[in-house]
Design a protein around this motif. Structure first.
Motif, short mmCIF file in Angstrom:
data_model
loop_
_atom_site.label_atom_id
_atom_site.label_comp_id
_atom_site.label_asym_id
_atom_site.label_seq_id
_atom_site.Cartn_x
_atom_site.Cartn_y
_atom_site.Cartn_z
N VAL A 1 103.54 19.58 27.50
CA VAL A 1 103.01 19.63 28.86
C VAL A 1 102.52 21.04 29.17
CG1 VAL A 1 105.33 20.03 29.84
CG2 VAL A 1 103.54 19.14 31.31
N ASN A 2 101.42 21.08 29.90
CA ASN A 2 100.87 22.38 30.31
C ASN A 2 100.57 22.32 31.80
OD1 ASN A 2 99.76 24.96 30.12
ND2 ASN A 2 97.70 24.14 29.90
N ALA A 3 100.59 23.47 32.44
CA ALA A 3 100.24 23.52 33.87
C ALA A 3 99.04 24.43 34.05
CB ALA A 3 101.41 24.05 34.68
N CYS A 4 97.97 23.90 34.68
CA CYS A 4 96.81 24.73 35.02
C CYS A 4 97.00 25.21 36.44
CB CYS A 4 95.52 23.91 34.93
SG CYS A 4 95.26 23.20 33.32
N TYR A 5 96.93 26.50 36.63
CA TYR A 5 97.13 27.07 37.96
C TYR A 5 95.91 26.75 38.82
CZ TYR A 5 100.32 29.57 34.85
OH TYR A 5 101.25 29.87 33.89
N PRO A 6 96.12 26.57 40.13
CA PRO A 6 95.00 26.09 40.96
C PRO A 6 93.84 27.07 41.03
CG PRO A 6 96.94 26.64 42.30
CD PRO A 6 97.36 26.78 40.88
N MET A 7 92.64 26.54 40.86
CA MET A 7 91.43 27.36 40.93
C MET A 7 90.65 26.93 42.17
SD MET A 7 91.85 29.22 38.31
CE MET A 7 90.32 30.10 38.19
N SER A 8 90.63 27.78 43.15
CA SER A 8 89.86 27.49 44.36
C SER A 8 89.33 28.81 44.87
CB SER A 8 90.74 26.85 45.43
OG SER A 8 91.80 27.71 45.76
N GLY A 9 88.17 28.77 45.45
CA GLY A 9 87.62 30.02 45.98
C GLY A 9 87.00 30.89 44.93
N GLU A 10 87.19 30.50 43.62
CA GLU A 10 86.53 31.25 42.56
C GLU A 10 85.10 30.76 42.39
OE1 GLU A 10 89.52 29.98 42.32
OE2 GLU A 10 90.78 31.74 42.00
N ASP A 11 84.73 29.76 43.23
CA ASP A 11 83.43 29.12 43.02
C ASP A 11 82.26 30.02 43.37
OD1 ASP A 11 83.60 26.92 45.93
OD2 ASP A 11 84.43 28.89 45.55
N ALA A 12 82.50 31.06 44.14
CA ALA A 12 81.40 31.97 44.42
C ALA A 12 81.09 32.71 43.12
CB ALA A 12 81.79 32.96 45.50
N GLY A 13 80.01 32.34 42.50
CA GLY A 13 79.62 33.03 41.26
C GLY A 13 80.19 32.43 40.01
N ALA A 14 81.03 31.38 40.11
CA ALA A 14 81.59 30.79 38.90
C ALA A 14 80.49 30.09 38.11
CB ALA A 14 82.68 29.79 39.25
N VAL A 15 80.56 30.24 36.78
CA VAL A 15 79.62 29.51 35.94
C VAL A 15 80.25 28.16 35.56
CG1 VAL A 15 80.41 30.73 33.86
CG2 VAL A 15 78.20 29.64 33.86
N TYR A 16 81.56 28.14 35.49
CA TYR A 16 82.31 26.91 35.19
C TYR A 16 82.64 26.26 36.53
CZ TYR A 16 86.01 24.17 32.85
OH TYR A 16 86.80 23.17 32.33
N GLN A 17 82.12 25.07 36.74
CA GLN A 17 82.23 24.47 38.08
C GLN A 17 83.55 23.73 38.29
OE1 GLN A 17 80.02 23.85 35.65
NE2 GLN A 17 78.02 23.34 36.43
N ALA A 18 84.56 23.96 37.46
CA ALA A 18 85.84 23.26 37.62
C ALA A 18 86.66 23.91 38.72
CB ALA A 18 86.60 23.27 36.30
N THR A 19 86.09 23.98 39.89
CA THR A 19 86.74 24.61 41.02
C THR A 19 86.17 23.96 42.28
OG1 THR A 19 87.07 26.70 42.15
CG2 THR A 19 85.04 26.50 40.95
N SER A 20 86.90 24.06 43.37
CA SER A 20 86.36 23.53 44.62
C SER A 20 87.11 24.18 45.78
CB SER A 20 86.49 21.99 44.64
OG SER A 20 87.47 21.56 45.53
N ARG A 21 86.62 23.93 46.98
CA ARG A 21 87.31 24.50 48.14
C ARG A 21 88.15 23.45 48.86
NH1 ARG A 21 86.18 29.67 49.46
NH2 ARG A 21 84.42 30.59 48.37
#
Ligand code: SF4
Ligand code: SF4
Length: 422
Positions: free
Chosen positions: A230-250
């Motif tokens: 099992v792995n845990a991915c830490y939440p990605m939000s707010g990194e979308d400004a300028g992110a090239v990888y779109q796996a983020t949202s607000r």
């Protein structure tokens, strides 16, 4: 089964560490196409934008180049990689044959839908055979919540969890042990995590308690399903400004304040060791401790700088261009075919986000780099930050007991038992 040509020898790894560099890691976004509806991601179906997929022959050439330049780990991510199952398996096999020993890919599990339809078991056997033949080191399946109904509603993939449960024993029969990937969010435990109100300390206590409960529920669920990694991915939000990888949202489901992030890391720090003897839990406690300190904002020992843009890179599906990571989209490093990590001059230490793919291995490798480059600094740290060093040494021993999370080997129950909580 394809045999790797020449995985990085211990001597070569030491040589690289002595030069202040880590064995390279590249996340290749093979496609932006996706068939799921996850609110936490900009690539969800229904989000309209021109979606690209890499050319297979060009990706083969890229893998040859990366292997020749000392990259030892590639992840094929998306979008949904298994929309291109045959291509991704062929590329993973090519990477291993070229000398890249650690190859990874994963899925949102859409292939596990329709478990009650005839031919399901046959389909899963065929899938497992392909993945095994590709020689994958890691194969992950995403799961957002302990509650299957919440997960399936968020993903828009009905019946996926039931199918996953039926598929896992088939994978195990083929000698493949998939990892479950939790993208931490407010619905991880089934019940919504409440927001922390900075004016009301009791809301922080409630959040902390419920976060722990949510994680317990999640780990118990994945044990029930039959996972051993099992792995845990830490939440990605707010990194979308300028992110090239779109796996983020607000979306609120993955948007956390700094105080909430701190409590999430603290909850993981407490709950992870409760399951280390039953599951191979990738999440290192040393990295969690560093992130807890960082999000506490109280100064103290700094986390190890992220190796994104130094030894780790992201390649996008739009133009096969290299970036320091999926989030520093403003720093285009040029065509990935021309990427040569040896000629990258490390920029200022980056700790701008908590992308676990890069932060966890950076934290684990930090003391090793210091050992070769700054032994006195490491000695000072050993003496002055015993809490971190204790966790780090325990993480290393635990990773070893986990067989370094190789999905091709079953868990060593005896070795894991040594990590049972007192
Ligand atoms: S998180 Fe993964 S499965 Fe969900 S929309 Fe994004 S790329 Fe697709
Ligand atoms: S800390 Fe985040 S933004 Fe900075 S290099 Fe690492 S992954 Fe990229």
């Amino acid at each position: 089964m394809i045999k790797p040509r020449s995985p990085l020898s211990p001597l070569a790894a030491i040589g690289r560490l002595a030069r202040g560099r880590l064995p390279g890691q590249v996340v290749i976004q093979f496609t932006e196409r996706c068939n799921a509806a996850c609110v936490q991601c900009g690539m969800r179906r229904g989000n309209e934008f021109a979606r690209c997929t890499l050319d297979v022959e060009a990706t083969r050439r890229l893998l040859d180049v990366l292997a020749a330049r000392g990259v030892v780990s590639v992840s094929f991510t998306g979008g949904e990689p298994l929309l291109h199952l045959d291509e991704v398996c062929a590329l993973a096999a090519h990477a291993r044959a070229a000398g890249i020993p650690f190859t990874r890919t994963g899925t949102n599990g859409f292939l596990f839908m329709g478990a009650d339809k005839p031919g399901f078991a046959r389909r899963v056997h065929a899938l497992a055979e392909k993945l095994v033949a590709a020689g994958l080191y890691t194969f992950w399946v995403s799961l957002d919540s302990a509650d299957p109904a919440i997960h399936e509603a968020n993903r828009g993939l009905p019946g996926m969890v039931r199918g996953l449960e039926k598929a896992l024993p088939i994978f195990h029969e083929h000698g493949l042990h998939p990892a479950v990937n939790l993208g931490l969010n407010r619905l991880t435990g089934g019940q919504r995590l409440p927001a922390i109100d900075p004016e009301r300390p009791e809301t922080r206590e409630a959040f902390a308690a419920q976060a722990r409960l949510a994680l317990h529920r999640f780990y118990l669920r994945v044990l029930d399903l039959g996972f051993s990694i099992v792995n845990a991915c830490y939440p990605m939000s707010g990194e979308d400004a300028g992110a090239v990888y779109q796996a983020t949202s607000r979306d609120d489901v993955i948007s956390f304040s700094r105080a909430e992030k701190h409590e999430l890391f603290a909850a993981l720090y407490d709950v992870v060791p409760r399951y280390r003897h039953r599951l191979r839990v990738f999440t290192p406690k040393s990295a969690l401790l560093a992130l807890m300190r960082e999000t506490a904002g109280e100064g103290g020992p700094a986390a190890n700088a992220c190796r994104g843009g130094v030894d780790f890179f992201f390649v996008d599906a739009k133009g096969m261009r290299a970036f320091p990571c999926g989030y520093r989209g403003g720093e285009d490093l040029g065509p990935a075919l021309e990427l040569d990590p040896a000629h990258i001059t490390p920029s200022a230490a980056c700790r701008a986000c908590e992308w676990e793919c890069f932060r966890d291995p950076s934290e684990m490798a930090g003391p090793l780099l210091d050992l070769f480059r700054r032994p006195l600094a490491l000695a000072g740290r050993l003496a002055g930050d015993r809490a971190f060093m204790r966790e780090w040494l325990t993480d290393l021993a635990y990773y070893r007991a986990c067989g370094w999370f190789d999905a091709r080997i079953p868990p060593d129950r005896e070795a894991l038992a040594r990590f049972a909580p007192a």
